[in-house]
Design a protein around this motif. Structure first.
Motif, PDB file in Angstrom:
ATOM      1  N   LEU A  47       0.513  -0.771   0.437  1.00 37.59           N
ATOM      2  CA  LEU A  47       0.085   0.162   0.063  1.00 37.59           C
ATOM      3  C   LEU A  47       0.747   1.156  -0.184  1.00 37.59           C
ATOM      4  CD1 LEU A  47      -2.585  -1.309   2.382  1.00 37.59           C
ATOM      5  CD2 LEU A  47      -2.808  -1.407  -0.187  1.00 37.59           C
ATOM      6  N   PRO A  48       1.842   1.095   0.813  1.00 35.76           N
ATOM      7  CA  PRO A  48       2.706   2.559   0.979  1.00 35.76           C
ATOM      8  C   PRO A  48       3.041   2.272   0.050  1.00 35.76           C
ATOM      9  CG  PRO A  48       3.071   1.513   3.068  1.00 35.76           C
ATOM     10  CD  PRO A  48       2.798   0.137   2.805  1.00 35.76           C
ATOM     11  N   VAL A  49       3.732   1.587  -1.276  1.00 40.80           N
ATOM     12  CA  VAL A  49       4.764   2.150  -2.105  1.00 40.80           C
ATOM     13  C   VAL A  49       3.845   2.742  -3.223  1.00 40.80           C
ATOM     14  CG1 VAL A  49       6.583   0.795  -3.710  1.00 40.80           C
ATOM     15  CG2 VAL A  49       6.209  -0.178  -1.214  1.00 40.80           C
ATOM     16  N   LEU A  50       3.162   1.827  -3.757  1.00 42.64           N
ATOM     17  CA  LEU A  50       1.697   1.909  -4.363  1.00 42.64           C
ATOM     18  C   LEU A  50       1.182   3.488  -4.063  1.00 42.64           C
ATOM     19  CD1 LEU A  50      -0.408  -1.055  -4.608  1.00 42.64           C
ATOM     20  CD2 LEU A  50       1.763  -0.429  -6.230  1.00 42.64           C
ATOM     21  N   PHE A  51       0.835   4.044  -3.148  1.00 39.14           N
ATOM     22  CA  PHE A  51       0.281   5.079  -3.044  1.00 39.14           C
ATOM     23  C   PHE A  51       1.399   6.205  -3.687  1.00 39.14           C
ATOM     24  CE2 PHE A  51      -0.204   8.880  -1.135  1.00 39.14           C
ATOM     25  CZ  PHE A  51      -1.822   9.828  -0.951  1.00 39.14           C
ATOM     26  N   PHE A  52       2.593   5.890  -3.078  1.00 36.63           N
ATOM     27  CA  PHE A  52       3.557   7.353  -3.549  1.00 36.63           C
ATOM     28  C   PHE A  52       4.346   6.707  -4.742  1.00 36.63           C
ATOM     29  CE2 PHE A  52       8.337   7.274  -4.768  1.00 36.63           C
ATOM     30  CZ  PHE A  52       8.923   8.486  -3.933  1.00 36.63           C
ATOM     31  N   TYR A  53       4.191   6.002  -6.247  1.00 35.01           N
ATOM     32  CA  TYR A  53       4.116   6.140  -7.037  1.00 35.01           C
ATOM     33  C   TYR A  53       3.156   6.346  -7.847  1.00 35.01           C
ATOM     34  CZ  TYR A  53       9.284   3.641  -7.371  1.00 35.01           C
ATOM     35  OH  TYR A  53       9.971   3.399  -7.083  1.00 35.01           O
ATOM     36  N   TYR A  54       2.078   6.426  -7.510  1.00 36.50           N
ATOM     37  CA  TYR A  54       0.863   7.264  -7.624  1.00 36.50           C
ATOM     38  C   TYR A  54       0.721   8.317  -7.771  1.00 36.50           C
ATOM     39  CZ  TYR A  54      -3.547   9.638  -7.862  1.00 36.50           C
ATOM     40  OH  TYR A  54      -4.780  10.434  -8.468  1.00 36.50           O
ATOM     41  N   ILE A  55       0.962   8.833  -6.535  1.00 32.91           N
ATOM     42  CA  ILE A  55       1.171  10.403  -6.213  1.00 32.91           C
ATOM     43  C   ILE A  55       2.214  11.080  -7.347  1.00 32.91           C
ATOM     44  CG2 ILE A  55       2.135  12.872  -4.891  1.00 32.91           C
ATOM     45  CD1 ILE A  55      -0.546  11.114  -4.629  1.00 32.91           C
ATOM     46  N   LYS A  56       3.410  10.169  -7.864  1.00 34.13           N
ATOM     47  CA  LYS A  56       4.735  10.447  -8.597  1.00 34.13           C
ATOM     48  C   LYS A  56       4.936  10.578  -9.631  1.00 34.13           C
ATOM     49  CE  LYS A  56      10.045   9.454  -8.772  1.00 34.13           C
ATOM     50  NZ  LYS A  56      10.984   7.984  -7.820  1.00 34.13           N
ATOM     51  N   THR A  57       3.840   9.277 -10.314  1.00 33.66           N
ATOM     52  CA  THR A  57       3.660   9.319 -11.529  1.00 33.66           C
ATOM     53  C   THR A  57       2.422  10.657 -11.911  1.00 33.66           C
ATOM     54  OG1 THR A  57       2.049   7.814 -10.894  1.00 33.66           O
ATOM     55  CG2 THR A  57       4.628   7.308 -11.430  1.00 33.66           C
ATOM     56  N   ALA A  58       1.627  10.561 -10.733  1.00 30.38           N
ATOM     57  CA  ALA A  58       1.191  11.876 -11.403  1.00 30.38           C
ATOM     58  C   ALA A  58       1.721  13.078 -11.800  1.00 30.38           C
ATOM     59  CB  ALA A  58      -0.036  11.574 -10.360  1.00 30.38           C
TER      60      ALA A  58
END
Length: 263
Positions: free
Chosen positions: A91-102
């Motif tokens: 969960l933490p990694v997916l959240f971070f990569y969503y924000i980063k790629t957005a």
């Protein structure tokens, strides 16, 4: 006989218990359905949608794991505990990569990004192996004290990772805000910032419940898990995280033509 025992245990619960279960079930369904919708959404920035979709589905399935536990099914069907639907370390990694790629749609994933997913992949493999081999007697360690994928160490890693990635998400957002000259892009960045801030607030409440449970059990020798009101409130703090993300996702679907993502 097992099903009769399950039905008998369910008859002892109050209407308030079933209201909580209904709320949790609704939020799980909403989160997973929104996640599936984003999985097939290809316009705008598909990589951001992909990470957001995985985040929602992982959150929904993890909450399903918790719901099965409070329903008492783990006691009657021990193997169910190891269904591969528990993704706290992803969960933490997916959240971070969503924000980063957005924020940075042109960011190219590198092989060095793989290190962020090591614990998440390890947890998935642990549950797959344990579920498949449950009756064979050849099982990985299930001790909650030393198991990095289920138990005290896993909870510590989950909380530590999430706060770290929330911190880095806010840093990326602030860097993007400072570098953006276009007013529209700044507004879009602020929208992501609001999401992270609301999510962080809810996650702090969720963390306080986890710490209070740990303190009461380890230090005060009081098992708060026997208190239905406390257990219900605790699991609803996690439910609030799902609700926050799924409502945000619904807003993206409704306002998609206004283009939330950055160029």
């Amino acid at each position: 006989m097992q099903f009769e025992s399950v039905l008998h245990s369910m008859e002892t619960h109050t209407v308030y218990y079933w209201i909580v279960i209904a709320v949790i079930g609704f939020v799980i369904t909403q989160t997973i359905l929104v996640g599936i919708r984003f999985l097939f959404r290809k316009e705008d920035e598909p990589r951001s949608y992909f990470f957001f979709s995985l985040l929602l589905i992982a959150f929904g399935l993890t909450q399903l794991h918790f719901m099965l536990r409070i329903l008492g099914l783990f006691e009657f069907f021990p193997r169910v505990r190891f269904l591969p639907i528990y993704y706290t370390l992803a969960l933490p990694v997916l959240f971070f990569y969503y924000i980063k790629t957005a924020l940075f749609p042109n960011y190219q994933l590198r092989w060095t990004d793989a290190k962020h997913f090591i614990l998440a992949l390890g947890q998935i493999l642990y549950f797959l192996i344990t579920f498949a081999c449950f009756h064979s007697g050849i099982l990985p360690s299930n001790s909650s004290e030393i198991n990095p994928f289920l138990g005290s160490l896993e909870t510590g890693a989950y909380l530590t990772q999430f706060f770290a990635y929330l911190f880095f998400s806010l840093r990326y957002i602030r860097v993007k805000k400072k570098s953006s000259k276009n007013i529209q892009k700044k507004r879009q960045t602020i929208y992501l910032e609001i999401l992270v801030q609301i999510f962080t607030f809810l996650f702090i409440i969720h963390t306080l419940f986890i710490f209070s449970d740990f303190y009461s059990y380890r230090m005060a020798f009081i098992n708060m898990q026997t208190t239905k009101l406390y257990v219900g409130a605790g699991i609803l703090t996690f439910t609030s995280l799902l609700f926050c993300l799924s409502v945000y996702g619904i807003q993206l679907l409704i306002w998609g033509k206004k283009r939330i993502y950055l160029n």
